[in-house]
Scaffold this motif. Structure first.
Motif, PDB file in Angstrom:
ATOM      1  N   GLU A 674      -3.838  -6.581  -4.600  1.00 21.12           N
ATOM      2  CA  GLU A 674      -3.930  -7.958  -4.117  1.00 21.12           C
ATOM      3  C   GLU A 674      -2.576  -8.656  -4.198  1.00 21.12           C
ATOM      4  N   LEU A 675      -1.910  -8.479  -5.325  1.00 17.99           N
ATOM      5  CA  LEU A 675      -0.620  -9.140  -5.508  1.00 17.99           C
ATOM      6  C   LEU A 675       0.405  -8.635  -4.508  1.00 17.99           C
ATOM      7  N   LEU A 676       0.529  -7.312  -4.409  1.00 17.21           N
ATOM      8  CA  LEU A 676       1.525  -6.748  -3.505  1.00 17.21           C
ATOM      9  C   LEU A 676       1.244  -7.111  -2.054  1.00 17.21           C
ATOM     10  N   SER A 677      -0.030  -7.203  -1.685  1.00 17.55           N
ATOM     11  CA  SER A 677      -0.358  -7.521  -0.303  1.00 17.55           C
ATOM     12  C   SER A 677       0.028  -8.949   0.055  1.00 17.55           C
ATOM     13  N   ARG A 678       0.267  -9.784  -0.951  1.00 23.39           N
ATOM     14  CA  ARG A 678       0.645 -11.177  -0.693  1.00 23.39           C
ATOM     15  C   ARG A 678       2.158 -11.365  -0.633  1.00 23.39           C
ATOM     16  N   VAL A 679       2.899 -10.382  -1.068  1.00 21.77           N
ATOM     17  CA  VAL A 679       4.356 -10.517  -1.096  1.00 21.77           C
ATOM     18  C   VAL A 679       4.904 -10.062   0.250  1.00 21.77           C
ATOM     19  N   HIS A 680       5.208 -10.999   1.122  1.00 23.91           N
ATOM     20  CA  HIS A 680       5.675 -10.682   2.466  1.00 23.91           C
ATOM     21  C   HIS A 680       7.031 -11.342   2.696  1.00 23.91           C
ATOM     22  N   HIS A 681       8.042 -10.559   2.807  1.00 28.38           N
ATOM     23  CA  HIS A 681       9.392 -11.076   3.087  1.00 28.38           C
ATOM     24  C   HIS A 681      10.222  -9.943   3.648  1.00 28.38           C
ATOM     25  N   LYS A 682      11.072 -10.243   4.592  1.00 30.51           N
ATOM     26  CA  LYS A 682      11.835  -9.183   5.256  1.00 30.51           C
ATOM     27  C   LYS A 682      12.884  -8.555   4.364  1.00 30.51           C
ATOM     28  N   ASN A 683      13.147  -9.161   3.229  1.00 30.45           N
ATOM     29  CA  ASN A 683      14.077  -8.552   2.289  1.00 30.45           C
ATOM     30  C   ASN A 683      13.356  -7.937   1.095  1.00 30.45           C
ATOM     31  N   LEU A 684      12.056  -7.707   1.233  1.00 32.15           N
ATOM     32  CA  LEU A 684      11.273  -6.972   0.242  1.00 32.15           C
ATOM     33  C   LEU A 684      10.569  -5.825   0.950  1.00 32.15           C
ATOM     34  N   VAL A 685      10.552  -4.668   0.327  1.00 29.02           N
ATOM     35  CA  VAL A 685       9.839  -3.534   0.912  1.00 29.02           C
ATOM     36  C   VAL A 685       8.357  -3.874   0.974  1.00 29.02           C
ATOM     37  N   GLY A 686       7.752  -3.701   2.157  1.00 30.06           N
ATOM     38  CA  GLY A 686       6.392  -4.155   2.379  1.00 30.06           C
ATOM     39  C   GLY A 686       5.350  -3.097   2.057  1.00 30.06           C
ATOM     40  N   LEU A 687       4.201  -3.570   1.569  1.00 28.58           N
ATOM     41  CA  LEU A 687       3.054  -2.702   1.316  1.00 28.58           C
ATOM     42  C   LEU A 687       2.260  -2.566   2.604  1.00 28.58           C
ATOM     43  N   VAL A 688       2.016  -1.341   3.037  1.00 26.96           N
ATOM     44  CA  VAL A 688       1.208  -1.073   4.225  1.00 26.96           C
ATOM     45  C   VAL A 688      -0.262  -0.929   3.840  1.00 26.96           C
ATOM     46  N   GLY A 689      -0.545  -0.220   2.759  1.00 27.37           N
ATOM     47  CA  GLY A 689      -1.928  -0.032   2.354  1.00 27.37           C
ATOM     48  C   GLY A 689      -2.045   0.785   1.089  1.00 27.37           C
ATOM     49  N   PHE A 690      -3.273   1.316   0.848  1.00 32.95           N
ATOM     50  CA  PHE A 690      -3.526   2.015  -0.397  1.00 32.95           C
ATOM     51  C   PHE A 690      -4.654   3.019  -0.185  1.00 32.95           C
ATOM     52  N   CYS A 691      -4.820   3.905  -1.162  1.00 31.96           N
ATOM     53  CA  CYS A 691      -5.931   4.856  -1.178  1.00 31.96           C
ATOM     54  C   CYS A 691      -6.471   4.915  -2.602  1.00 31.96           C
ATOM     55  N   PHE A 692      -7.801   4.809  -2.725  1.00 28.72           N
ATOM     56  CA  PHE A 692      -8.457   4.907  -4.026  1.00 28.72           C
ATOM     57  C   PHE A 692      -9.719   5.731  -3.795  1.00 28.72           C
ATOM     58  N   GLU A 693      -9.536   7.062  -3.781  1.00 31.62           N
ATOM     59  CA  GLU A 693     -10.620   7.936  -3.348  1.00 31.62           C
ATOM     60  C   GLU A 693     -10.411   9.324  -3.941  1.00 31.62           C
ATOM     61  N   GLN A 694     -11.514  10.007  -4.214  1.00 29.86           N
ATOM     62  CA  GLN A 694     -11.484  11.380  -4.700  1.00 29.86           C
ATOM     63  C   GLN A 694     -10.555  11.529  -5.912  1.00 29.86           C
ATOM     64  N   GLY A 695     -10.609  10.535  -6.791  1.00 28.79           N
ATOM     65  CA  GLY A 695      -9.789  10.601  -7.989  1.00 28.79           C
ATOM     66  C   GLY A 695      -8.313  10.387  -7.730  1.00 28.79           C
ATOM     67  N   GLU A 696      -7.956   9.785  -6.593  1.00 35.16           N
ATOM     68  CA  GLU A 696      -6.553   9.564  -6.227  1.00 35.16           C
ATOM     69  C   GLU A 696      -6.244   8.076  -6.207  1.00 35.16           C
ATOM     70  N   GLN A 697      -5.042   7.725  -6.682  1.00 36.38           N
ATOM     71  CA  GLN A 697      -4.494   6.387  -6.520  1.00 36.38           C
ATOM     72  C   GLN A 697      -3.171   6.518  -5.783  1.00 36.38           C
ATOM     73  N   MET A 698      -3.113   5.935  -4.594  1.00 40.99           N
ATOM     74  CA  MET A 698      -1.886   6.033  -3.794  1.00 40.99           C
ATOM     75  C   MET A 698      -1.578   4.686  -3.176  1.00 40.99           C
ATOM     76  N   LEU A 699      -0.301   4.362  -3.123  1.00 42.13           N
ATOM     77  CA  LEU A 699       0.184   3.172  -2.420  1.00 42.13           C
ATOM     78  C   LEU A 699       1.029   3.623  -1.237  1.00 42.13           C
ATOM     79  N   VAL A 700       0.887   2.921  -0.122  1.00 39.43           N
ATOM     80  CA  VAL A 700       1.581   3.267   1.117  1.00 39.43           C
ATOM     81  C   VAL A 700       2.523   2.115   1.463  1.00 39.43           C
ATOM     82  N   TYR A 701       3.818   2.413   1.497  1.00 31.42           N
ATOM     83  CA  TYR A 701       4.843   1.405   1.771  1.00 31.42           C
ATOM     84  C   TYR A 701       5.521   1.694   3.117  1.00 31.42           C
TER      85      TYR A 701
END
Length: 971
Positions: A674-701
């Motif tokens: 939630e926090l990362l999805s709110r941080v939007h600025h062209k000089n910050l690397v942006g969060l595209v999405g995430f995965c929380f499935e089959q025992g996996e935690q992944m962030l997509v930037y």
């Protein structure tokens, strides 16, 4: 799919098979086309699917009464030669093979048999050998473009027989010898009285320009003879061609005086006689009242004062007379001409007082270097580039920027992509109209004689964009212009990308139409751009097979039967797939990580409240990273590994995959997303999405292609960072941190600012990355957090280290160390020496040039010129690394100071990111912040803040302390 639909589709397939395949094509034409096809690779896929092109249409071919009349294959990627069998197409009227740069060899003399030909375009290919004299047999020819090939030998005199010729372009070949003119026994180009365009530039033509070439009967508007080896005088007879609008004779070895008859050319817009050996007085140009562009530089004219016409030709946009032997005062009237943009009069002997008078609002550059000007009467109405280097007046203006060569105040025009946030794979580009990735039709648009020299005027180039999409029938806004520059030959080059109206690709028919519009000059740019040519890049057709297309009717019939069987199988599979899809959707719904997170007393929000981030399935990310292949690994650390991936829409991403043992609970993972999805600025690397499935935690930037700032500073990335680029990287990084400190709600302290956590995108825009150690500050914490000390040695705030109280000023200290890295390219701790201490030791206020840092500054910074604002930047860095936090500036103050450094030196601070306003905003929340380009945000509740330390083992961290940046090999 219903049974009726299946039967309907089968009917169409069978109809296609039973359709008569033998089109009514002339036997000779069909044989000739097949001969061409057999000699070419990459002929269109539709070729060969019928016995002749006049039946089922073949792409690029049109017929009338069973005869081939049009053959247009522009930008098809053809490879091979042009067979002499082309001559069998005796009814051919239009032949366009332009922009096939692998199509070459010699031109067969049999081409002269195409007596009906009106258009012949071979521009941008690789044809060589002599131009066959049999071209003179094509009496109906009106458009002939052989430019940008490798033709050699002489211009055939027989071209003089082409009495209907409108356009003659032989430019950019290797043609030699004199220009042929008619005699009793042979024709010559002087007979081409109806021709409007003589484009012979950039060859090796020699000898004098024949006086007999020109006559009052001629209707020439463009005479381009530049960059050849012509000698002798400019003939008096040139003054007879009163229709001329563009005259380029520059870059030859012409001698003697400019003929007085040149004054007759009162319709001329551009005249360029530069870089010859012309002598005598400057030509009298009085009466040329629509002349826009004039260049008489680098000849051997007699020394003289500024001629009277200097004050009268008010239509001028550009006046260039460098090394022209001029002296005396410069008439101030010239600077006030309503359209004047550039006055370049360097290396003359002008003296006395320079008075700009009342300068035009269009005036952008005045270059008077290396004259004898002793006084300068400044004008409050002029704030653009004025170069007085090498004049005595500089001894009186020693601190003036006018005595510096570094005065460019803007970047050349480029289509604005600031509204588009996506990134594309290297072979795709962003459509500025839709912000989607696509495969544009692109190439180099070269204007041979524009009537201006200003590349900063956005209005002019926006008009060019509008003209392109209007005349080429494209969607408004689907044109991208970039890399606008003048070459040393005074040609204006513009990189052009044209985007398809729908989907990712143009069809072959659309490419054929675009190619012909540009090669046949159907596209007309705004008048001030003058004559042009276009060289297209190969187009990546999705149906390209890289080989020959040669299928018999029997083979086609066999394929059709196979298609019917395949179709039946697909129908069965389709029904099965629909059933399976429904099952899969139910399974996915059950496997979604937050499906069970329903409202409760402890969690009133339920599923995560995301701002632009999306959920990915494990299978999606597995496929995008090629099963998490080792070859795609771009970073690793204690948290896990980072992989480069490509999403189905072509977007490149960085996937950070947690390893077992470093994963968190679902509630904490949700809160951080939630926090990362709110941080939007062209000089910050942006969060595209995430995965929380089959025992996996992944962030997509978002994927950042140019690696870390550290990689570039040490030369690992192969990117050269000059001083201005370093200042802009510092500014972008500071803006990103200002956003975290001032606009994130609650505020965020990064806690691990270093050069390996600043990434550079494709245009070297800085993006702050790696929030693995970041801390939130709630209102109740009063600006600081008492927490365990974490960070990176060398960047760590000493006050934070001693008190364990983390504040925003801790980030300021780390950023100051990065600023010192930008200056020295040294690591913070190198061979036991700490960069902050080393800089403090050498600082010397008495050294106005390098502030005592000459020995430790990165040599690449000072290799050419003194770095602008250097002392002020060093002083700012040292304020940031003050041992007492209270004495350090805020990141907002750092931003404003770097902006001032750039602005005071005439450098734009528009980094295509946030606004560059420097209005003081204090700590106000909920108002428009000068560095805010975020999406609308929702304040986080206090109970959503994780009550724990964000250490190196949580989902913020890109790579667990190691550089997340992609590995970029030296180029």
């Amino acid at each position: 799919m219903t049974m009726i639909s299946v039967l309907f589709l089968l009917f169409f397939v069978l109809t296609g098979i039973l359709r008569v395949s033998h089109g009514a094509t002339d036997v000779g034409d069909a044989a000739a086309i097949r001969s061409l096809m057999n000699g070419w690779q990459n002929s269109p896929p539709s070729w060969g699917k019928d016995d002749g092109p006049c039946g089922i249409p073949w792409e690029g071919i049109s017929c009338e009464n069973s005869r081939v009349t049009v053959l247009r294959l522009s930008t098809m990627g053809l490879k091979g030669t042009l067979s002499g069998d082309i001559a069998q197409l005796s009814e051919l009227q239009s032949l366009d093979l332009s922009y096939n740069n692998k199509l070459g060899g010699s031109i067969s003399p049999s081409i002269g048999n195409l007596k009906q030909l009106t258009t012949l375009i071979l521009a941008g290919c690789s044809f060589s050998g002599i131009i066959p004299q049999e071209l003179g047999n094509l009496a109906k020819l009106s458009f002939l473009a052989l430019n940008s090939n490798q033709f050699s030998g002489r211009i055939p005199a027989s071209m003089g027989l082409l009495s209907n010729l409108y356009w003659l372009d032989l430019a950019e070949n290797q043609l030699t010898g004199p220009i042929p003119i008619s005699s009793n026994s042979s024709p010559g180009l002087d007979l081409l009285v109806s021709t409007k365009h003589f484009h012979f530039n950039k060859n090796q033509l020699s000898g004098p320009i024949p006086a007999g070439l020109f006559s009052s009967k001629m209707t020439l508007i463009h005479l381009l003879f530049d960059s050849n080896k012509f000698t002798g005088p400019i003939p008096d007879s040139i003054g007879l061609v009163t229709s001329l609008e563009v005259l380029r004779l520059d870059r030859n070895s012409l001698t003697g005086p400019v003929p007085s008859t040149i004054n007759n050319l009162i319709t001329i817009n551009e005249m360029n006689l530069a870089n010859n050996e012309l002598s005598g007085p400057l030509p009298n140009l009085t009466g040329m009242n629509i002349l826009n562009y004039l260049d008489l530089s680098n000849n051997t004219f007699d020394s003289s004062e500024a001629p009277a016409w200097f004050s009268t030709i008010q239509s001028l946009t550009t006046l260039v007379i460098e090394s022209g032997g001029l002296y005396g005062n410069i008439p101030s009237e010239i600077f006030g001409f309503p359209q004047i943009q550039q006055v370049l009069l360097g290396n003359n002997a002008f003296n006395g007082t320079l008075d700009l008078g009342t300068p035009s609002s269009e005036l952008q550059i005045v270059n008077l270097e290396n004259n004898a000007i002793s006084e300068f009467k400044s004008s409050s109405g002029y704030n653009d580039v004025l170069i007085l280097v090498g004049n005595p007046v500089c001894t009186k203006l020693s601190s003036s920027i006018y005595c510096s060569l570094m005065q460019q105040n803007q970047n050349a025009y480029s289509t604005n992509l600031s509204k588009c946030q996506s990134s594309c794979s290297p072979d795709q580009s962003i459509n500025p109209e839709s912000c989607l990735c696509a495969y544009p039709y692109q190439g180099l648009l070269v204007f041979r004689a524009p009537f201006f020299r200003d590349v900063l005027n956005s209005t002019r180039f926006e008009e060019l964009e509008r003209t392109l999409w209007t005349m080429l029938s494209l969607i408004p806004g689907s044109v991208y212009l970039s890399n606008v520059l003048f070459t040393e030959d005074n040609y204006l080059e513009v990189q052009v990308k044209l985007f398809p109206p729908t989907g990712m690709y143009f069809s072959r028919s659309e490419i054929l139409k675009l190619g012909f519009s540009l090669s046949n000059q159907t596209f007309k740019p705004p008048n001030e751009f003058g004559p042009y040519y276009f060289i297209a890049s190969p187009y990546p057709f999705p149906d390209s097979n890289g080989g020959k297309n040669s299928m018999s009717t029997g083979v086609i019939a066999g394929i059709a039967v196979g298609c019917i069987i395949l179709l039946i199988a697909l129908v069965i599979l389709g029904l099965y797939a629909i059933r399976q899809k429904k099952r899969a959707e139910r399974a996915v719904e059950q496997s979604k990580p937050f499906a069970s997170w329903v409202s409760s007393a402890k969690d009133s929000e339920g599923v995560p409240q995301l701002k632009g981030a999306r959920w990915f399935s494990f299978e999606e990310l597995k496929k995008s990273t090629n099963n998490f292949a080792e070859a795609n690994e771009v970073g690793s650390g204690g948290y896990g590994k980072v992989y480069k991936g490509m999403l189905p829409n072509g977007e490149l991403v960085a996937v950070k995959r947690a390893q077992q043992g470093s994963m968190q609970g679902a509630h904490e993972f949700k809160t951080e997303i939630e926090l990362l999805s709110r941080v939007h600025h062209k000089n910050l690397v942006g969060l595209v999405g995430f995965c929380f499935e089959q025992g996996e935690q992944m962030l997509v930037y978002e994927y950042i292609p140019n690696g870390t700032l550290r990689d570039s500073l040490i030369g690992k990335s192969g990117i050269h960072l000059d001083w201005v680029k370093r200042l802009k990287i510092a500014l972008g990084s500071a803006r990103g941190l200002t956003y975290l400190h001032e606009l994130a709600n609650p505020p965020i302290i990064h806690r691990d600012i270093k050069s390996t956590n600043i990434l550079l995108d494709a245009t070297l825009i800085a993006k702050v990355a790696d929030f693995g150690l970041s801390k939130l500050i709630s209102d109740s914490q009063k600006g600081h957090v008492s927490t365990q000390v974490k960070g990176t040695l060398g960047y760590l705030d000493p006050e934070y280290y001693m008190t364990q109280q983390l504040t925003e000023k801790s980030d300021v200290y780390s950023f100051g160390v990065v600023m010192l890295e930008l200056i020295t390219s040294k690591q913070p701790i190198e061979r036991g020496k700490y960069i902050v201490r080393e800089v403090r030791i050498v600082l010397d206020d008495n050294d106005e040039e390098y502030y005592g840092m000459k020995e430790i500054i990165d040599p690449t910074i000072v290799s050419s010129t003194k770095p602008i604002g250097f002392k002020r930047f060093v002083e700012l860095a040292m304020k940031c690394v003050n041992e007492t936090a209270a004495s350090r500036p805020s990141m907002n103050e750092v931003v404003k100071e770097i902006e001032m450094i750039l602005k005071n030196e005439g450098v734009s601070t528009n980094l295509n990111s946030a606004s560059s306003s420097s209005t003081d905003f204090g700590v106000m929340k909920g108002v428009n912040h000068p560095y805010d380009d975020s999406l609308p945000r929702k304040d986080m509740k206090d109970d959503s803040i994780p009550k724990r330390d964000f250490g190196s083992g949580n989902a913020f961290d890109y790579s667990g302390g190691y550089s997340f940046a992609p590995r970029v090999e030296p180029k």
